[in-house]
Design a protein around this motif. Sequence first.
Motif, short mmCIF file in Angstrom:
data_model
loop_
_atom_site.label_atom_id
_atom_site.label_comp_id
_atom_site.label_asym_id
_atom_site.label_seq_id
_atom_site.Cartn_x
_atom_site.Cartn_y
_atom_site.Cartn_z
N GLN A 1 10.46 -15.12 0.65
CA GLN A 1 11.54 -15.72 -0.14
C GLN A 1 12.17 -14.67 -1.04
O GLN A 1 11.54 -13.67 -1.40
N ALA A 2 13.40 -14.93 -1.41
CA ALA A 2 14.09 -14.04 -2.34
C ALA A 2 13.26 -13.86 -3.60
O ALA A 2 12.69 -14.83 -4.13
N GLY A 3 13.17 -12.62 -4.07
CA GLY A 3 12.35 -12.30 -5.22
C GLY A 3 10.94 -11.85 -4.87
O GLY A 3 10.21 -11.37 -5.74
N GLY A 4 10.58 -12.01 -3.61
CA GLY A 4 9.24 -11.66 -3.17
C GLY A 4 9.09 -10.17 -2.87
O GLY A 4 10.03 -9.38 -3.05
N SER A 5 7.91 -9.82 -2.38
CA SER A 5 7.58 -8.42 -2.11
C SER A 5 6.93 -8.28 -0.73
O SER A 5 6.30 -9.21 -0.23
N LEU A 6 7.10 -7.10 -0.17
CA LEU A 6 6.42 -6.71 1.06
C LEU A 6 6.10 -5.23 0.98
O LEU A 6 6.81 -4.47 0.29
N ARG A 7 5.07 -4.84 1.69
CA ARG A 7 4.73 -3.42 1.80
C ARG A 7 4.73 -3.03 3.27
O ARG A 7 3.93 -3.55 4.06
N LEU A 8 5.61 -2.14 3.63
CA LEU A 8 5.69 -1.66 5.00
C LEU A 8 4.86 -0.39 5.15
O LEU A 8 4.74 0.40 4.21
N SER A 9 4.33 -0.22 6.35
CA SER A 9 3.57 0.99 6.69
C SER A 9 4.16 1.62 7.94
O SER A 9 4.65 0.92 8.82
N ASN B 1 -0.92 11.67 3.47
CA ASN B 1 -0.97 12.63 4.57
C ASN B 1 -2.33 12.66 5.26
O ASN B 1 -2.42 13.04 6.42
N ASP B 2 -3.37 12.27 4.56
CA ASP B 2 -4.69 12.21 5.20
C ASP B 2 -4.72 11.10 6.26
O ASP B 2 -5.49 11.19 7.21
N ARG B 3 -3.91 10.09 6.06
CA ARG B 3 -3.84 8.97 7.01
C ARG B 3 -2.60 9.04 7.89
O ARG B 3 -2.35 8.12 8.68
N ASN B 4 -1.81 10.10 7.74
CA ASN B 4 -0.57 10.22 8.52
C ASN B 4 0.28 8.95 8.39
O ASN B 4 0.81 8.44 9.39
N THR B 5 0.40 8.45 7.19
CA THR B 5 1.08 7.18 6.97
C THR B 5 2.07 7.29 5.81
O THR B 5 1.78 7.92 4.79
N VAL B 6 3.22 6.68 5.99
CA VAL B 6 4.20 6.56 4.92
C VAL B 6 4.42 5.07 4.64
O VAL B 6 4.38 4.25 5.56
N TYR B 7 4.61 4.74 3.39
CA TYR B 7 4.72 3.35 2.96
C TYR B 7 6.07 3.08 2.30
O TYR B 7 6.72 3.99 1.80
N LEU B 8 6.45 1.82 2.31
CA LEU B 8 7.62 1.38 1.56
C LEU B 8 7.25 0.08 0.85
O LEU B 8 7.09 -0.95 1.49
N GLN B 9 7.07 0.16 -0.45
CA GLN B 9 6.83 -1.03 -1.26
C GLN B 9 8.18 -1.61 -1.65
O GLN B 9 9.01 -0.93 -2.26
N MET B 10 8.39 -2.87 -1.28
CA MET B 10 9.67 -3.51 -1.52
C MET B 10 9.46 -4.70 -2.45
O MET B 10 8.75 -5.65 -2.10
N ASN B 11 10.06 -4.63 -3.62
CA ASN B 11 9.97 -5.70 -4.61
C ASN B 11 11.34 -6.33 -4.84
O ASN B 11 12.37 -5.73 -4.49
N SER B 12 11.35 -7.49 -5.43
CA SER B 12 12.60 -8.20 -5.74
C SER B 12 13.52 -8.25 -4.52
O SER B 12 14.72 -7.96 -4.59
N LEU B 13 12.95 -8.63 -3.40
CA LEU B 13 13.71 -8.66 -2.16
C LEU B 13 14.83 -9.70 -2.23
O LEU B 13 14.68 -10.76 -2.84
N GLN B 14 15.94 -9.35 -1.59
CA GLN B 14 17.11 -10.20 -1.57
C GLN B 14 17.51 -10.46 -0.11
O GLN B 14 17.15 -9.67 0.78
N PRO B 15 18.25 -11.54 0.15
CA PRO B 15 18.67 -11.82 1.53
C PRO B 15 19.38 -10.65 2.20
O PRO B 15 19.23 -10.45 3.42
N GLU B 16 20.10 -9.86 1.44
CA GLU B 16 20.80 -8.70 2.03
C GLU B 16 19.86 -7.58 2.46
O GLU B 16 20.29 -6.63 3.09
N ASP B 17 18.58 -7.70 2.12
CA ASP B 17 17.60 -6.74 2.60
C ASP B 17 17.09 -7.08 3.99
O ASP B 17 16.31 -6.31 4.57
N THR B 18 17.49 -8.22 4.51
CA THR B 18 17.07 -8.63 5.85
C THR B 18 17.55 -7.62 6.89
O THR B 18 18.74 -7.31 6.97
N ALA B 19 16.60 -7.09 7.66
CA ALA B 19 16.92 -6.05 8.65
C ALA B 19 15.64 -5.68 9.39
O ALA B 19 14.54 -6.08 9.00
#
Length: 116
Positions: free
Chosen positions: A13-21, A74-92
């Motif tokens: 929902q709008a205002g929520g958060s997700l963490r991408l890996s 870099n030890d895990r070969n992973t990059v993250y994206l913490q997304m807060n205060s998500l809005q409908p226009e962030d849908t993608a």
Amino acid sequence: QVQLVESGGGLVQAGGSLRLSCAASGRLFASYAMGWFRQAPGKEREFVAACNWSGGRTYYADSVSGRFTISRDNDRNTVYLQMNSLQPEDTAVYYCNKYPATLPSWGQGTQVTVSS
């Protein structure tokens, strides 16, 4: 050849958060600056965020600055994206790749859907 696998998307929902890996294969990952990109339906892929090889320097699109945070392990070969205060226009569909010169092969991406 580096392979990229994105995960962590979902419906929120709008205002929520997700963490991408983004898990990357290959020995050269730690030497690459990495970025997150997104593509909304009917639109071209756009830059979202990037960080240098250590994660010590970060760059953001104006539309996400102050809401999203990019980081890497870099030890895990992973990059993250913490997304807060998500809005409908962030849908993608969100993708990671080398930055600024992207690798020719993209991962499958991860879908982020933000409901109002």
